[in-house]
Design an enzyme around this catalytic site. Sequence first.
Site: not given
Ligand code: GNR
Ligand code: NI
Length: 175
Positions: A145, A99-100, A46, A141-142, A51
Site C-alpha cells: 500500500h 483488502c479493506l 491491517g 500487503h501493507e 487507506q
Molecule cells: O483485513 C485484512 N485481511 C487480510 C487478509 C489476508 C492478507 C492481508 C490482509 S490485510 C486486510 C486489511 C487491509 O486491507 N490492509 O491493507
Molecule cells: Ni489492504
Amino acid sequence: MAILPIIETPDPRLKTVSTPVETIDDALRSFIQDMFDTMYDASGIGLAAIQVGLPKRILVIDLQDKDPETGAVVRAPHVFINPEVIKESEEVSVYSEGCLSVPDQYADVARPAVIKARWQDAQGKAHEAEFDGLMATCLQHEMDHLEGVLFIDHLSKLKRDMVLKKLAKARKMDA
Ligand code: GNR
Ligand code: NI
C-alpha cells in the site's frame, strides 16, 4: 477516538507512493490511534495510512489472538513507521488475501514466506525483526500500500478483472 472513512478502489489516491515520516509527535500518535480504531471497526487485520487518505509511510497490524482457555479475543497491536524489507526468503507462501479497499473480495497471492524488516515505533525507536506466517503476508500487503500497490495488482489481468467485476456487482446489489 475517531473512525476514518476507508478509501476504496478505483480511487486514484490508493496508487500514491507514500512519503517517509520525518517527525513522530503527539499529533502523529493520535492519528495512529485513529488508524487502529478504524481497522478494528472494519474488522481488518491491517491498515496503511493511505487507506484513510494520508500518504505517509505508516501501517498498523493486529492479527488478534484468541485466548485458548476463555476464547476471548486478545489484541496485539503493532505499528510500523517507515518500514523496509531488508531480507526475504526464496521460499514463498500463498495466502487468500483480502483488502479493506477491495471489500469482500479474496484471491490467492504468493509472497516470500519469511521476511526481515526494519521500522520505527511510535516513539521513533528503530527495530529489526523476522516475520513469517500471516504476519509476513500482512506486513508485505501493507507495505505494498505504501508503494501504491493493491493485492489485486499481483494477479493476472484476467483474475484481476474477475475480482473487479464481482466487486462492481456486489456494489450494485448494495445500492
Ligand atoms: O483485513 C485484512 N485481511 C487480510 C487478509 C489476508 C492478507 C492481508 C490482509 S490485510 C486486510 C486489511 C487491509 O486491507 N490492509 O491493507
Ligand atoms: Ni489492504
